[in-house]
Design an enzyme around this catalytic site. Structure first.
Site, PDB file in Angstrom:
ATOM      1  N   ARG A   1      10.907  27.048  -0.081  1.00  0.00           N
ATOM      2  CA  ARG A   1       9.535  26.545  -0.090  1.00  0.00           C
ATOM      3  C   ARG A   1       8.868  26.891  -1.410  1.00  0.00           C
ATOM      4  O   ARG A   1       8.686  28.062  -1.724  1.00  0.00           O
ATOM      5  CB  ARG A   1       8.750  27.174   1.066  1.00  0.00           C
TER       6      ARG A   1
ATOM      7  N   LYS B   1      -2.779   7.246   1.368  1.00  0.00           N
ATOM      8  CA  LYS B   1      -2.547   7.337   2.822  1.00  0.00           C
ATOM      9  C   LYS B   1      -1.558   8.464   3.103  1.00  0.00           C
ATOM     10  O   LYS B   1      -0.409   8.234   3.497  1.00  0.00           O
ATOM     11  CB  LYS B   1      -2.053   5.991   3.363  1.00  0.00           C
TER      12      LYS B   1
ATOM     13  N   LEU C   1      -9.836   4.604   2.513  1.00  0.00           N
ATOM     14  CA  LEU C   1      -8.511   4.000   2.467  1.00  0.00           C
ATOM     15  C   LEU C   1      -8.683   2.491   2.270  1.00  0.00           C
ATOM     16  O   LEU C   1      -9.508   1.877   2.942  1.00  0.00           O
ATOM     17  CB  LEU C   1      -7.790   4.252   3.793  1.00  0.00           C
TER      18      LEU C   1
ATOM     19  N   ARG D   1       0.840  -1.209   0.000  1.00  0.00           N
ATOM     20  CA  ARG D   1       0.000   0.000   0.000  1.00  0.00           C
ATOM     21  C   ARG D   1       0.872   1.256   0.000  1.00  0.00           C
ATOM     22  O   ARG D   1       0.542   2.253  -0.653  1.00  0.00           O
ATOM     23  CB  ARG D   1      -0.943  -0.012   1.203  1.00  0.00           C
TER      24      ARG D   1
END
Lengths: 284, 284
Positions: free
Chosen positions: A101, A147, A204, A52
């Site tokens: 950033r 996830k 999920l 996963r």
């Protein structure tokens, strides 16, 4: 003794385990995580978690900095270094820390890999006790199959559960249960059909959910993978949740209404035992 | 010289600026951020950014570890220590690092406060040049009014823009533009009405957006705050975006279609000048 954590190739006391403030996990939630249970010092269903992980990083075009074989070696070394008998290994991969950033993917930056262990009672006294559930609207983004560490909606949902004295929260969308804040949701109908929502971007793809469905089907239990309502759950014969560290855990109330007779039911208990047996047999 | 960053009370070289791997910003995207522009060594529209910071943290029940007055002092000290003339100050507040990982809010944990500066050309040659925009579906959660670090959807959207050679991405929901990946979206109709989406949980309440709307209204420009379509934007007289660091920037194409004649229009240019004048006058 301080726990030993892993950060980008180094094993070090968790107090010293740090990442740059420029890490994209910290700045953008640009990372993926997995949690694998540890029983008797061994990793449970870890191949499923690593598969996963591989899928999740692929969905956000992130390349693992180590092979999954090497990741498992590190997990095992961390378990050994911490003398962990029962608990979990948390792992997180982020798109690393660039020099500044910028939203778009950085070039030439190595992903960050972080792991730590937690001691947790998974199978000792009280571990399989019933849990109360509350419900909240599901306000997550539509890619819940990834996830990712963008978990603020789950944080707020699980905090609402904590404030209500509940152990888990179910998220509701279009009148249907999607899943728990950190677990999959199951019901057993009065016709003895196990129902859990089908995999899609709405939930999920739970590793424990997958194993429990397979184990149930092997034992000739009828399984229907489809959405269900809270009303259906309240009226069900049994209700339970699954997760990497809860295994199979009975639900005893939903929004204050007693469900399944107020205690984990016999099928729930049986599936919990079957899962733990499978977990032990496949542990690495 | 290495940039100096700020982490929980300490000023230190950015290479040493780190947070715990248990920090909830890193584990859960359980944090809020703000970006304030710096022009001529001074902070632009900072009161508006700090007011929004206060609102965002309130929406997720997070308490700032310092007063906004103290935060501004730190921002200014960081500008001074870095001799920053033009660029930005990034700040992030998270729910801190507990001893372990648990979704619900930790007790007795001090929030993390992190800041760093970036040098950026905001008002020099080329800074006001036109930008190309692509569009993608808006797949963010429904609480976009909270300026959280759960930015994975924006990362993926802005990466799509970068791959398409575009400078910004507009996110589309129910056929309407919500906003840019890191900016607010405006059009000027052929009747000289400025249109920008009204504030709601569907968009971030842009600080620069708010200032530009107020400045435009003060100058008797008609402003309508309502959603608009991409087709409306493509057909508009002028199109522009606003953000803390882009100020007011003309859009010259959307999904490859030339808009507003292919260069920043006169009203866009005028609003940019008016905004920069306001920015300088209110800088601290």
């Amino acid at each position: 003794m301080d726990r030993i954590a892993y950060v980008n190739g180094s094993f070090l006391p968790i107090a010293d385990a740090k990442v740059s403030i420029l890490d994209r996990g910290f700045l953008f939630a640009d990372g993926i995580y997995e949690v694998a249970a540890v029983l008797e010092g061994k990793l449970i269903d870890n191949a499923s978690h690593l598969a996963r992980l591989q899928r999740s990083v692929g969905e956000i075009s992130l390349t693992l900095p180590e092979t999954t074989e090497r990741i498992q070696e590190i997990q095992k070394e961390l378990v050994a270094r911490n003398n962990l008998v029962e608990g979990l290994v948390y792992l997180e991969v982020t798109r690393g820390a660039d020099k500044d950033r910028d939203f778009a993917f950085p070039k030439g930056v190595k992903p960050t890999l972080v792991m730590f262990t937690s001691v947790k009672n998974l199978n000792g006294p009280g571990a399989g006790a019933g849990v109360s559930v509350i419900t909240v609207p599901d306000i997550r983004w539509p890619r819940r199959d990834i996830k990712s560490v963008a978990l603020l909606a789950q944080v707020l949902a699980k905090q609402a559960a904590a404030e209500a004295g509940a152990g888990e929260v179910w998220m509701i969308e279009d009148g249907m249960v999607t899943e728990g804040g950190s677990s999959s949701a199951f019901i057993l109908t009065h016709d003895d059909v196990l129902v859990t929502r089908h995999n899609s971007p709405a939930i999920l793809p739970g590793c424990t959910r997958k194993a429990v469905v397979a184990l149930a089907e092997e034992r000739q239990l009828r399984v229907e993978q489809r959405p269900f309502t809270v009303a259906e759950a309240v009226a069900a014969k049994e209700v339970f949740i699954t997760s990497a560290t809860a295994f199979v855990q009975g639900v005893v109330s939903i929004d204050g209404k007693t469900v399944g007779g107020g205690k984990p039911g016999p099928t729930t208990g049986r599936l919990r035992n079957i899962y733990i047996e499978f977990a032990r047999a496949s542990a690495v």
